[in-house]
Design a protein around this motif. Sequence first.
Motif, PDB file in Angstrom:
ATOM      1  N   GLY A  93      19.520   2.916  -5.798  1.00 43.75           N
ATOM      2  CA  GLY A  93      18.923   4.237  -5.963  1.00 43.75           C
ATOM      3  C   GLY A  93      17.431   4.150  -5.809  1.00 43.75           C
ATOM      4  N   SER A  94      16.784   5.296  -5.796  1.00 42.27           N
ATOM      5  CA  SER A  94      15.321   5.292  -5.634  1.00 42.27           C
ATOM      6  C   SER A  94      14.661   4.728  -6.891  1.00 42.27           C
ATOM      7  CB  SER A  94      14.802   6.704  -5.345  1.00 42.27           C
ATOM      8  OG  SER A  94      14.872   7.503  -6.501  1.00 42.27           O
ATOM      9  N   VAL A  95      13.523   4.117  -6.704  1.00 43.26           N
ATOM     10  CA  VAL A  95      12.758   3.574  -7.830  1.00 43.26           C
ATOM     11  C   VAL A  95      12.392   4.704  -8.795  1.00 43.26           C
ATOM     12  CG1 VAL A  95      10.615   2.403  -8.479  1.00 43.26           C
ATOM     13  CG2 VAL A  95      11.924   1.608  -6.495  1.00 43.26           C
ATOM     14  N   ALA A  96      12.219   5.916  -8.267  1.00 45.91           N
ATOM     15  CA  ALA A  96      11.893   7.064  -9.111  1.00 45.91           C
ATOM     16  C   ALA A  96      12.978   7.377 -10.137  1.00 45.91           C
ATOM     17  CB  ALA A  96      11.630   8.293  -8.244  1.00 45.91           C
ATOM     18  N   GLN A  97      14.207   6.911  -9.919  1.00 42.96           N
ATOM     19  CA  GLN A  97      15.314   7.133 -10.857  1.00 42.96           C
ATOM     20  C   GLN A  97      15.300   6.155 -12.030  1.00 42.96           C
ATOM     21  OE1 GLN A  97      18.448   6.739  -7.868  1.00 42.96           O
ATOM     22  NE2 GLN A  97      19.044   8.845  -8.319  1.00 42.96           N
ATOM     23  N   ALA A  98      14.493   5.120 -11.956  1.00 35.65           N
ATOM     24  CA  ALA A  98      14.464   4.105 -13.013  1.00 35.65           C
ATOM     25  C   ALA A  98      13.961   4.702 -14.320  1.00 35.65           C
ATOM     26  CB  ALA A  98      13.563   2.941 -12.599  1.00 35.65           C
ATOM     27  N   MET A  99      14.382   4.099 -15.420  1.00 31.72           N
ATOM     28  CA  MET A  99      13.869   4.472 -16.741  1.00 31.72           C
ATOM     29  C   MET A  99      12.586   3.670 -16.960  1.00 31.72           C
ATOM     30  SD  MET A  99      17.429   4.513 -18.919  1.00 31.72           S
ATOM     31  CE  MET A  99      17.699   2.755 -18.672  1.00 31.72           C
ATOM     32  N   SER A 144       0.823  -1.207   0.000  1.00 28.02           N
ATOM     33  CA  SER A 144       0.000   0.000   0.000  1.00 28.02           C
ATOM     34  C   SER A 144       0.859   1.260   0.000  1.00 28.02           C
ATOM     35  CB  SER A 144      -0.936   0.009   1.214  1.00 28.02           C
ATOM     36  OG  SER A 144      -0.184   0.148   2.404  1.00 28.02           O
ATOM     37  N   LEU A 145       2.174   1.116   0.010  1.00 28.17           N
ATOM     38  CA  LEU A 145       3.090   2.253   0.057  1.00 28.17           C
ATOM     39  C   LEU A 145       3.424   2.764  -1.338  1.00 28.17           C
ATOM     40  CD1 LEU A 145       5.540   0.806   2.723  1.00 28.17           C
ATOM     41  CD2 LEU A 145       3.767   2.519   3.089  1.00 28.17           C
ATOM     42  N   ASP A 146       3.921   4.002  -1.406  1.00 29.15           N
ATOM     43  CA  ASP A 146       4.406   4.575  -2.653  1.00 29.15           C
ATOM     44  C   ASP A 146       5.783   3.983  -2.935  1.00 29.15           C
ATOM     45  OD1 ASP A 146       5.302   6.058  -4.794  1.00 29.15           O
ATOM     46  OD2 ASP A 146       5.203   7.993  -3.755  1.00 29.15           O
ATOM     47  N   VAL A 147       5.844   3.039  -3.830  1.00 28.16           N
ATOM     48  CA  VAL A 147       7.082   2.318  -4.097  1.00 28.16           C
ATOM     49  C   VAL A 147       8.120   3.204  -4.783  1.00 28.16           C
ATOM     50  CG1 VAL A 147       8.073   0.301  -5.255  1.00 28.16           C
ATOM     51  CG2 VAL A 147       5.861   0.128  -4.148  1.00 28.16           C
ATOM     52  N   GLU A 175      -6.436  -9.597 -14.446  1.00 24.42           N
ATOM     53  CA  GLU A 175      -5.406  -9.782 -13.426  1.00 24.42           C
ATOM     54  C   GLU A 175      -4.284  -8.771 -13.622  1.00 24.42           C
ATOM     55  OE1 GLU A 175      -5.582 -14.583 -12.716  1.00 24.42           O
ATOM     56  OE2 GLU A 175      -4.084 -13.793 -14.092  1.00 24.42           O
ATOM     57  N   MET A 176      -3.518  -8.552 -12.551  1.00 23.94           N
ATOM     58  CA  MET A 176      -2.298  -7.763 -12.628  1.00 23.94           C
ATOM     59  C   MET A 176      -1.135  -8.709 -12.387  1.00 23.94           C
ATOM     60  SD  MET A 176      -0.860  -4.665 -10.234  1.00 23.94           S
ATOM     61  CE  MET A 176      -2.170  -3.557 -10.628  1.00 23.94           C
ATOM     62  N   HIS A 177      -0.112  -8.591 -13.218  1.00 24.00           N
ATOM     63  CA  HIS A 177       1.076  -9.433 -13.094  1.00 24.00           C
ATOM     64  C   HIS A 177       2.273  -8.534 -12.806  1.00 24.00           C
ATOM     65  CE1 HIS A 177      -0.981 -12.917 -14.981  1.00 24.00           C
ATOM     66  NE2 HIS A 177      -1.704 -11.933 -15.486  1.00 24.00           N
ATOM     67  N   VAL A 178       3.018  -8.835 -11.751  1.00 26.44           N
ATOM     68  CA  VAL A 178       4.205  -8.073 -11.381  1.00 26.44           C
ATOM     69  C   VAL A 178       5.382  -9.030 -11.288  1.00 26.44           C
ATOM     70  CG1 VAL A 178       5.267  -6.575  -9.649  1.00 26.44           C
ATOM     71  CG2 VAL A 178       2.801  -6.438 -10.060  1.00 26.44           C
ATOM     72  N   GLU A 179       6.446  -8.707 -11.998  1.00 23.55           N
ATOM     73  CA  GLU A 179       7.656  -9.529 -11.988  1.00 23.55           C
ATOM     74  C   GLU A 179       8.806  -8.608 -11.620  1.00 23.55           C
ATOM     75  OE1 GLU A 179      11.312 -10.592 -13.217  1.00 23.55           O
ATOM     76  OE2 GLU A 179      10.249  -9.612 -14.847  1.00 23.55           O
ATOM     77  N   MET A 180       9.584  -8.975 -10.595  1.00 18.45           N
ATOM     78  CA  MET A 180      10.640  -8.106 -10.078  1.00 18.45           C
ATOM     79  C   MET A 180      11.998  -8.802 -10.010  1.00 18.45           C
ATOM     80  SD  MET A 180       8.563  -6.225  -6.971  1.00 18.45           S
ATOM     81  CE  MET A 180      10.098  -5.774  -6.232  1.00 18.45           C
ATOM     82  N   ARG A 181      12.302  -9.691 -10.909  1.00 13.92           N
ATOM     83  CA  ARG A 181      13.553 -10.456 -10.794  1.00 13.92           C
ATOM     84  C   ARG A 181      14.794  -9.588 -10.914  1.00 13.92           C
ATOM     85  NH1 ARG A 181      13.199 -14.687 -15.467  1.00 13.92           N
ATOM     86  NH2 ARG A 181      11.026 -14.300 -15.074  1.00 13.92           N
ATOM     87  N   GLY A 182      14.679  -8.387 -11.458  1.00 20.34           N
ATOM     88  CA  GLY A 182      15.831  -7.501 -11.588  1.00 20.34           C
ATOM     89  C   GLY A 182      16.118  -6.676 -10.344  1.00 20.34           C
ATOM     90  N   VAL A 183      15.251  -6.791  -9.334  1.00 18.72           N
ATOM     91  CA  VAL A 183      15.461  -6.061  -8.080  1.00 18.72           C
ATOM     92  C   VAL A 183      16.008  -7.039  -7.050  1.00 18.72           C
ATOM     93  CG1 VAL A 183      14.344  -4.771  -6.224  1.00 18.72           C
ATOM     94  CG2 VAL A 183      13.576  -4.453  -8.579  1.00 18.72           C
ATOM     95  N   ARG A 184      17.249  -6.820  -6.656  1.00 23.28           N
ATOM     96  CA  ARG A 184      17.869  -7.684  -5.642  1.00 23.28           C
ATOM     97  C   ARG A 184      17.280  -7.394  -4.272  1.00 23.28           C
ATOM     98  NH1 ARG A 184      23.904  -6.820  -5.378  1.00 23.28           N
ATOM     99  NH2 ARG A 184      23.766  -7.751  -7.429  1.00 23.28           N
ATOM    100  N   LEU A 185      17.038  -6.107  -3.982  1.00 21.76           N
ATOM    101  CA  LEU A 185      16.515  -5.686  -2.685  1.00 21.76           C
ATOM    102  C   LEU A 185      15.693  -4.440  -2.884  1.00 21.76           C
ATOM    103  CD1 LEU A 185      16.584  -5.926   0.464  1.00 21.76           C
ATOM    104  CD2 LEU A 185      18.565  -4.402   0.383  1.00 21.76           C
ATOM    105  N   LEU A 186      14.553  -4.357  -2.217  1.00 24.35           N
ATOM    106  CA  LEU A 186      13.691  -3.178  -2.240  1.00 24.35           C
ATOM    107  C   LEU A 186      13.456  -2.782  -0.795  1.00 24.35           C
ATOM    108  CD1 LEU A 186      11.998  -1.350  -4.142  1.00 24.35           C
ATOM    109  CD2 LEU A 186      10.083  -2.908  -3.735  1.00 24.35           C
ATOM    110  N   ARG A 187      13.820  -1.537  -0.440  1.00 20.61           N
ATOM    111  CA  ARG A 187      13.671  -1.123   0.957  1.00 20.61           C
ATOM    112  C   ARG A 187      13.184   0.310   1.059  1.00 20.61           C
ATOM    113  NH1 ARG A 187      18.353   1.798   2.383  1.00 20.61           N
ATOM    114  NH2 ARG A 187      19.995   1.511   0.853  1.00 20.61           N
ATOM    115  N   TRP A 188      12.486   0.621   2.148  1.00 17.86           N
ATOM    116  CA  TRP A 188      12.042   1.972   2.442  1.00 17.86           C
ATOM    117  C   TRP A 188      11.798   2.085   3.930  1.00 17.86           C
ATOM    118  CZ3 TRP A 188       9.354  -1.301  -0.791  1.00 17.86           C
ATOM    119  CH2 TRP A 188       8.160  -1.816  -0.321  1.00 17.86           C
ATOM    120  N   ALA A 189      11.693   3.327   4.410  1.00 11.68           N
ATOM    121  CA  ALA A 189      11.509   3.573   5.834  1.00 11.68           C
ATOM    122  C   ALA A 189      10.183   2.987   6.302  1.00 11.68           C
ATOM    123  CB  ALA A 189      11.549   5.063   6.122  1.00 11.68           C
TER     124      ALA A 189
END
Length: 85
Positions: free
Chosen positions: A35-41, A18-21, A69-83
């Motif tokens: 870096g922040s997800v906002a920096q991604a292309m 539910s967070l702003d990723v 349905e919604m499909h989300v694949e994140m294999r290129g993200v080793r780690l995702l973190r936020w406060a």
Amino acid sequence: MEHLDGNAAAGTLSEVFSLDVTVATATCAGCGMTGSVAQAMVYESAMGTVLRCPACDTVLLRVAHGGGEMHVEMRGVRLLRWAAS
């Protein structure tokens, strides 16, 4: 320790999804850049959305909608973190 089924994680997962990723910090599985997800292309098309690493062009995340349905694949993200809130 006895395990529970996935329903036991509903509270924790609702906090995560539910967070702003875009404010989260992602580590690329390809080159290790952090870096922040906002920096991604971002590339958007009728088929979906693709986020790529700005340093090495690795696909970080894919989102597609189809068949109700919604499909989300994140294999290129080793780690995702936020406060934590």
